[in-house]
Motif scaffolding. Structure first.
Motif, short mmCIF file in Angstrom:
data_model
loop_
_atom_site.label_atom_id
_atom_site.label_comp_id
_atom_site.label_asym_id
_atom_site.label_seq_id
_atom_site.Cartn_x
_atom_site.Cartn_y
_atom_site.Cartn_z
N LEU A 44 0.81 -1.21 0.00
CA LEU A 44 0.00 0.00 0.00
C LEU A 44 0.85 1.27 0.00
CD1 LEU A 44 -2.80 -1.18 2.41
CD2 LEU A 44 -3.13 -0.45 0.04
N TYR A 45 1.90 1.28 0.78
CA TYR A 45 2.76 2.47 0.83
C TYR A 45 3.45 2.70 -0.51
CZ TYR A 45 2.17 2.55 5.93
OH TYR A 45 1.66 2.62 7.20
N THR A 46 3.81 1.62 -1.19
CA THR A 46 4.42 1.77 -2.52
C THR A 46 3.39 2.33 -3.50
OG1 THR A 46 5.92 -0.07 -2.10
CG2 THR A 46 5.61 0.56 -4.40
N LEU A 47 2.17 1.82 -3.44
CA LEU A 47 1.13 2.30 -4.34
C LEU A 47 0.81 3.77 -4.12
CD1 LEU A 47 -1.35 -0.72 -4.25
CD2 LEU A 47 0.21 -0.08 -6.11
N PHE A 48 0.76 4.19 -2.86
CA PHE A 48 0.35 5.56 -2.55
C PHE A 48 1.49 6.57 -2.53
CE2 PHE A 48 -3.63 3.68 -1.34
CZ PHE A 48 -4.53 4.67 -1.68
N PHE A 49 2.64 6.15 -2.06
CA PHE A 49 3.69 7.13 -1.80
C PHE A 49 4.97 6.87 -2.60
CE2 PHE A 49 1.03 6.90 2.06
CZ PHE A 49 0.44 8.14 1.94
#
Length: 169
Positions: A44-49
């Motif tokens: 999720l952090y890779t997808l968002f940030f």
């Protein structure tokens, strides 16, 4: 906001929060063998940030070593989590919950195979194969738990992170 070396104060705060969340989630579930939220959070952090995950992962890995010791397992973390971030980035356009749950599950299933590379280098092919085969039951549990956790938590965390990103960036 003024940027220094391409990283803003907001970025530093966000990186700290992401790292702390991953560390807290890892420690909270550490009593359960191969049940973890690190995979889901890195996805999720890779997808968002995006590129900010490249700061989060090394800080998380160093913290893990400092808290739990720098054994062979620690060297595995140096490349396993960046592989996950890289693969996630390649598939970043996917929006299907089923895709991300299967992806997360497969990553857990192959986690032991990825980790066995350390033993390939340090002890040879026989040791790497033995280590991997001995851990297959744990890898199955890891894969199944990753898929279930992703199915249950991906959408609510996705919603929350979207709100956070929209509010901050």
């Amino acid at each position: 906001m003024k940027k220094t070396s391409g990283i803003s104060v907001k970025d530093i705060a966000l990186i700290g929060m992401m790292t702390a969340t991953i560390e807290a989630a890892k420690d909270a579930l550490s009593i359960l063998p191969n049940v973890e939220l690190v995979t889901l959070l890195i996805i999720l952090y890779t997808l968002f940030f995006g590129r900010r995950i490249l700061f989060v992962i090394p800080i998380f890995v160093i913290l893990q070593g400092m808290l739990h010791g720098f054994g062979l397992w620690w060297f595995m973390y140096l490349y396993v989590w960046p592989i996950l971030a890289f693969l996630t980035y390649l598939f970043r356009r996917q929006t299907s919950l089923i895709f991300w749950s299967a992806f997360s599950g497969l990553f857990g299933l192959f986690f032991g195979a990825f980790c066995s590379l350390v033993y390939l280098v340090t002890s040879g092919p026989a040791a790497a194969l033995a280590w991997w085969v001995a851990g297959i039951p744990f890898d199955v549990l890891h894969g199944v738990s990753n898929a279930i956790l992703c199915l249950a938590l991906f959408k609510p965390l996705h919603f929350t992170l979207r709100k956070l990103k929209n509010a901050w960036f």
